[in-house]
Design an enzyme around this catalytic site. Structure first.
Site, short mmCIF file in Angstrom:
data_model
loop_
_atom_site.label_atom_id
_atom_site.label_comp_id
_atom_site.label_asym_id
_atom_site.label_seq_id
_atom_site.Cartn_x
_atom_site.Cartn_y
_atom_site.Cartn_z
N LYS A 83 -2.76 24.02 -14.21
CA LYS A 83 -1.51 23.71 -14.93
C LYS A 83 -1.57 22.14 -15.30
O LYS A 83 -2.38 21.61 -14.69
CB LYS A 83 -0.48 23.95 -13.91
N LYS A 85 11.07 14.97 -5.58
CA LYS A 85 10.33 13.98 -4.77
C LYS A 85 10.91 13.03 -3.95
O LYS A 85 12.34 12.68 -4.71
CB LYS A 85 9.25 12.99 -5.80
N HIS A 120 5.29 26.79 -10.41
CA HIS A 120 5.26 27.43 -9.07
C HIS A 120 6.72 28.22 -8.94
O HIS A 120 7.05 29.33 -8.18
CB HIS A 120 5.43 26.53 -8.02
N GLU A 141 10.58 17.67 -1.49
CA GLU A 141 9.65 17.06 -1.27
C GLU A 141 9.86 15.87 -0.69
O GLU A 141 10.63 15.09 -1.25
CB GLU A 141 8.27 17.09 -2.04
C1 BG6 Z 1 1.52 20.64 -7.07
C2 BG6 Z 1 2.39 19.32 -7.83
O1 BG6 Z 1 1.39 21.43 -7.99
O2 BG6 Z 1 2.34 21.49 -5.81
C3 BG6 Z 1 2.93 18.54 -6.71
O3 BG6 Z 1 1.79 18.78 -8.89
C4 BG6 Z 1 3.43 19.14 -5.42
O4 BG6 Z 1 3.64 17.47 -7.24
C5 BG6 Z 1 2.50 20.24 -4.96
O5 BG6 Z 1 3.71 18.04 -4.68
C6 BG6 Z 1 3.16 21.14 -3.87
O6 BG6 Z 1 2.49 21.86 -3.38
P1 BG6 Z 1 2.29 22.30 -1.75
O7 BG6 Z 1 1.29 23.32 -1.53
O8 BG6 Z 1 1.88 20.92 -0.97
O9 BG6 Z 1 3.68 22.60 -1.57
#
Ligand code: BG6
Length: 487
Positions: free
Chosen positions: A151, A329, A243, A219
């Site tokens: 993506k 974030k 996602h 996050e």
């Molecule tokens: C990524 C995003 O696709 O997914 C990031 O670009 C994000 O910004 C990440 O932090 C989160 O993935 P995971 O697997 O660490 O939850």
């Protein structure tokens, strides 16, 4: 380590051509993942050709790969395993051009005994993806190949249609694997098992029993060195249109006619088609205080580092059930949950002050961490005299099964699926384009960003967005710690 069951890997040896081989994703996930797949015997044989803008030689690439495995791999390589893997690595700088790439691929293929396949992995920004596709075409590496795309798949409907059109000039849709690593997470697939392998839950999986749904992925991470990418992308494009919407489709889709790529894609796409256009009134965009002062960020940036929204699926199963999505974030906690709130009983016979309903509705919660957890919370009687009610829960943790070591990380699982030609957990051009369509109004007229303090749960307006409900996070009661229960 568990023995690899027959038939889970690809039939033929693989040449993996990894564009962006020295980048962040390659170092964090792809190189450690490929190491594990090779080392644990998931692939019959493979050669990996790294490609990137860096003018380095193969030894320097091997050092980068070794450091990546040491820094980020969940399974650290022993010396002999590393040496075996290092021998599979080759490197071609982008500047060397298509002929050099072709030569490296020929050498790799000559090392196999018989037939082989090619897997191209484009771990590069969108503007570099099409030139990589052009290089592969020029090098004559399209035949016998599959291609994994990262993506963002466009930035809006028009750019996604253009991107898909250009891709289709070189690769057929069958060859293209648009990766969404959330779908490779073990718990995401467990949603399908939970819903369709049991007779217990599906009958209540609808508007008659479910009050609302939350998909919440806060996050704690900031942007690190990704500000350049993120400034152009923002939380909606980075996380939601990819996602969170994909997870929503697994949660909301009708039972597919078979557990196969086409029926699953059909059902997911039906969910996307039933989604109502997102109304900017139902969206809270946020930006953490201090973001504009970060390196690579415009001091007047309007990019959102946080987004919460309400959306709706206007079909027979879900009409009237709000779906709340949130991600951002530098928030208070890192979590990835789906929380399903059930309707409250139509009438309560419990005395005033009993505590019934005081801790919100019954919930089913999925934790999407690799070591997945699930919980069903409900009211039960507190022991002793009278009728006092407490919120109790049934919890399952993958840790309890002793099978946690068998979990493949999302990228490992998806790379393996692409090598086998299995599209089940990948997204389609049609699905992506529809998601851009429902997002059009929001992208054209986004509400202004509101500031939030790092370490908070986002701007205050998030509470109005879910009212009269409440955000499930932060949890009132923490997950039960499986290690503690045992002791
Ligand atoms: C990524 C995003 O696709 O997914 C990031 O670009 C994000 O910004 C990440 O932090 C989160 O993935 P995971 O697997 O660490 O939850």
């Amino acid at each position: 380590m568990a023995k690899v069951p027959p038939g889970v890997g690809p039939r033929f040896p693989q040449v993996v051509i990894l564009f962006g081989a020295t980048g962040d994703l390659a170092r964090r996930k792809l190189l450690p993942g490929l190491f594990h797949l090779a080392n644990a015997g998931f692939m019959p044989d493979c050669r990996i050709i790294g490609v990137s803008l860096d003018d380095i030689d193969v030894d320097a690439f091997r050092s980068i790969a070794r450091k990546a495995l040491d820094d980020f791999g969940s399974r650290k390589p022993k010396d002999d395993a590393w040496n075996e893997f290092a021998a599979k690595l080759d490197y071609v700088p982008l500047s060397a051009g298509a002929a050099a790439l072709r030569a490296a691929a020929d050498t790799a293929e000559a090392s196999f005994k018989g037939e082989s396949r090619r897997l191209h992995y484009l771990s590069v920004p969108p503007n570099a993806a099409l030139s990589a596709v052009g290089m592969l075409n020029e090098a004559g590496l399209v035949e016998r190949s599959r291609i994994i795309m990262e993506k963002p798949f466009g930035t809006d409907l028009a750019s996604a249609v253009t991107l898909n059109g250009k891709l289709h000039q070189v690769f057929s849709e069958e060859q293209i694997f648009r990766i969404d690593h959330f779908l490779g997470k073990e718990p995401a697939q467990n949603i399908l098992a939970f819903r369709f392998a049991n007779g217990l839950f599906e009958p209540i999986w609808n508007r008659n029993f479910i009050d609302h749904v939350q998909i919440d992925v806060p996050e704690t991470l900031g942007l690190g060195t990704r500000a350049g990418f993120y400034e152009q992308t923002g939380a909606f494009r980075d996380m939601v249109v990819t996602h969170l919407f994909q997870i929503l489709a697994f949660m909301a889709m009708e039972p597919p006619t078979a557990l196969e790529p086409r029926p699953i894609s059909e059902e997911k796409n039906k969910v996307f088609r039933s989604m109502l256009a997102i109304d900017p009134i139902n969206v809270v965009r946020g930006q953490y205080a201090g973001y504009r002062a970060e390196t690579g960020v415009d001091p007047e940036s309007d990019t959102e580092t946080f987004i919460a929204l309400k959306c709706a699926i206007d079909n027979w199963r879900w009409a009237g059930v709000p779906f709340y999505l949130r991600t951002g974030k530098r928030l208070a906690e890192g979590q990835r949950i789906i929380s399903i709130a059930f309707r409250e009983p139509p009438k309560s016979m419990f005395p005033v002050g009993s505590g019934v309903g005081a801790q919100g509705p019954d919930h089913l919660t999925f934790d999407l961490a690799d070591a997945s957890k699930m919980s069903l919370s409900f009211y039960g009687k507190r022991p002793g005299p009278g009728m006092r009610l407490d919120k109790l829960s049934l919890q399952f943790a993958m840790h309890d099964t002793g099978l946690i070591g068998d979990v493949l990380e999302a990228y490992e699982r998806l790379i393996l699926d692409a090598m086998r030609g299995d599209h089940t957990l990948f997204t389609t051009a049609e699905g992506i384009e529809r998601l851009w369509e429902v997002s059009a109004e929001l992208l054209e007229s986004p509400p202004p960003v509101r500031f939030y303090e790092p370490g908070s749960w986002g701007p205050k307006a998030i509470h109005q967005l879910v009212a009269p409900h409440a955000w499930r996070l932060p949890f009132e009661r923490a997950w039960r710690d499986p290690n503690k229960t045992k002791s």
